[in-house]
Design an enzyme around this catalytic site. Structure first.
Site, short mmCIF file in Angstrom:
data_model
loop_
_atom_site.label_atom_id
_atom_site.label_comp_id
_atom_site.label_asym_id
_atom_site.label_seq_id
_atom_site.Cartn_x
_atom_site.Cartn_y
_atom_site.Cartn_z
N HIS A 160 27.54 99.39 -75.09
CA HIS A 160 27.53 99.99 -74.00
C HIS A 160 28.85 99.99 -73.28
O HIS A 160 29.06 100.92 -72.25
CB HIS A 160 26.45 99.56 -73.20
CG HIS A 160 26.51 98.26 -72.57
ND1 HIS A 160 26.36 96.88 -73.28
CD2 HIS A 160 26.77 97.71 -71.14
CE1 HIS A 160 26.52 96.06 -72.77
NE2 HIS A 160 26.83 96.25 -71.54
N SER A 194 23.72 74.70 -80.75
CA SER A 194 24.49 75.81 -80.05
C SER A 194 24.96 75.22 -78.77
O SER A 194 24.62 74.57 -78.04
CB SER A 194 23.45 76.90 -79.86
OG SER A 194 23.94 78.11 -79.26
N ASN A 222 27.75 77.89 -83.02
CA ASN A 222 26.37 77.88 -83.31
C ASN A 222 26.59 77.68 -84.79
O ASN A 222 27.08 78.24 -85.69
CB ASN A 222 25.76 79.21 -82.93
CG ASN A 222 24.27 79.05 -83.54
OD1 ASN A 222 23.91 79.51 -84.72
ND2 ASN A 222 23.40 78.50 -82.95
N VAL A 223 25.68 76.69 -85.17
CA VAL A 223 25.20 76.46 -86.69
C VAL A 223 24.01 76.11 -86.93
O VAL A 223 23.05 75.40 -86.00
CB VAL A 223 25.98 75.26 -87.51
CG1 VAL A 223 27.55 75.63 -87.64
CG2 VAL A 223 26.05 73.97 -86.75
N GLY A 282 8.93 80.88 -78.39
CA GLY A 282 8.63 80.04 -77.44
C GLY A 282 9.32 78.67 -77.22
O GLY A 282 8.87 77.56 -76.59
N GLY A 283 10.66 78.75 -77.21
CA GLY A 283 11.62 77.95 -76.97
C GLY A 283 11.64 77.52 -75.39
O GLY A 283 11.20 78.23 -74.48
N HIS A 326 42.24 81.34 -84.97
CA HIS A 326 42.01 82.04 -86.17
C HIS A 326 42.54 81.29 -87.52
O HIS A 326 41.96 81.39 -88.62
CB HIS A 326 42.50 83.61 -86.22
CG HIS A 326 41.55 84.58 -85.42
ND1 HIS A 326 40.42 85.08 -86.08
CD2 HIS A 326 41.68 84.70 -84.30
CE1 HIS A 326 39.76 85.65 -85.18
NE2 HIS A 326 40.30 85.67 -83.94
N HIS A 362 31.98 79.63 -77.66
CA HIS A 362 30.54 79.55 -78.17
C HIS A 362 30.64 79.10 -79.63
O HIS A 362 31.67 79.43 -80.19
CB HIS A 362 30.00 81.16 -77.98
CG HIS A 362 28.75 81.08 -79.06
ND1 HIS A 362 28.64 81.84 -80.22
CD2 HIS A 362 27.59 80.53 -79.12
CE1 HIS A 362 27.55 81.61 -80.84
NE2 HIS A 362 26.90 81.04 -80.14
N HIS A 372 31.93 76.92 -70.50
CA HIS A 372 32.71 77.70 -69.40
C HIS A 372 33.64 76.79 -68.57
O HIS A 372 33.21 76.00 -67.59
CB HIS A 372 31.73 78.52 -68.32
CG HIS A 372 30.76 79.09 -69.17
ND1 HIS A 372 31.16 80.42 -69.55
CD2 HIS A 372 29.53 79.25 -69.34
CE1 HIS A 372 30.11 81.38 -70.13
NE2 HIS A 372 29.02 80.56 -70.02
#
Length: 300
Positions: free
Chosen positions: A175, A92, A108-109, A258-259, A145, A106, A96
């Site tokens: 929100h 992951s 992630n795999v 618990g990471g 894209h 971002h 920035h």
């Protein structure tokens, strides 16, 4: 047949490749690497690069954890898996940049397998990548894209539109009633093909990240900006923090399993600001972000 070692080797190499690419692009980055162990089983390698000329902070994590029971975030959609042993592997990253014209990103795999003695193992892949610009450019959005669509092309005409929509729906701040950025790809619970094809698709997504992101960085990293653009970037980073702490399933899984907290929260930007009831001035580039880019659009 599930090949945990093949997945681990690929993810470890992916972390290396992305680290090398960022350091080649920004040779002033200061790299801090931590290897960590998890008491319940497994561990990982956390890399955080800071204080470069292009990237303010870039975090790239590899983890391989296992245990006797899946955390609640992993069984919310699959309650039948509660109580099973599990293994989870993933890479992951969150980047920035300093220049407000370079977008945050971002990727992630990941892979999960849940097992017990009575039934066959239940496994799935997940991942994707998304882009969060502060100032919009059609050229960048189309490139992002189109690269994502090409990474999916071999696996069926329905894959890109399905996983683009999933990304649009997932990276949405309810929100605020606004997307986090311009989207990309998001998939989870992928086991509809045999293991090898699912793994190959996941590799295709992981390998597409650098071709999707680096050309955008190279186009925008030299653009002049001032305090107004910087302050808007810091304000919009607040939306990133809100999403990651309220909605992100990866953050919840990491904390509940618990990471290592420092590794989980490295996705947060080093500097951020909030301002009460702020609205952009009509006709400004800041207003254009809301009007033209924080909308669901077909870019490819």
């Amino acid at each position: 047949m599930i090949e945990i070692e093949s997945i681990r080797s690929y993810l470890f190499a992916l972390q290396n490749n992305i680290t090398d690419a960022l350091c080649d692009l920004d040779s002033t980055l200061v790299l801090k690497e931590d290897e960590w162990d998890r008491e319940e089983g497994g561990g990982g390698r956390c890399r955080v690069m800071r204080d470069g000329q292009i990237f303010e902070q870039a975090g790239i994590n590899f983890s391989y954890v296992f245990g006797n029971e899946l955390p609640a975030s992993a069984t919310a959609h699959r309650p039948g898996l509660a109580g099973r042993k599990f293994q989870a592997l993933g890479v992951s990253l969150v980047i920035h940049p300093i220049n407000p014209y370079v977008p945050t990103t971002h990727m992630n795999v990941r892979f999960f397998v849940a097992e017990n003695k009575e039934e066959p193992p239940v496994w799935w892949f997940g991942g994707g990548f998304d882009l969060t610009p502060y100032y919009g450019f059609d050229e960048d959005a189309k490139h992002w894209h189109i690269t994502a669509k090409e990474a999916c092309a071999e696996y069926g005409d329905d894959i890109y539109p399905r996983y683009k929509k999933w990304c649009d729906d997932y990276f949405y701040l309810k929100h605020r009633q606004e997307p986090r950025g311009i989207g990309g790809l998001f998939f989870d619970d992928l086991n509809e093909w045999e293991f090898e094809k699912c793994f190959a698709f996941t590799r295709s997504i992981g390998d597409a990240f650098l071709p999707a992101y680096i050309p955008i960085v190279e186009r925008r990293k030299g653009l002049d900006y001032g305090e107004q653009q910087r302050q808007f970037q810091l304000y919009r980073r607040g939306r990133y923090v809100e999403f990651n702490l309220i909605y992100d399933r990866g953050t919840l899984f990491g904390l509940q399993s618990g990471g290592r907290t420092e590794s989980i929260l490295m996705s947060l930007p080093p500097l951020v600001r909030w301002q009460y009831d702020w609205q952009p001035e009509p006709g400004t580039p800041e207003a254009e972000l809301y009007e033209q880019y924080l909308k669901v659009r077909e870019w490819a």
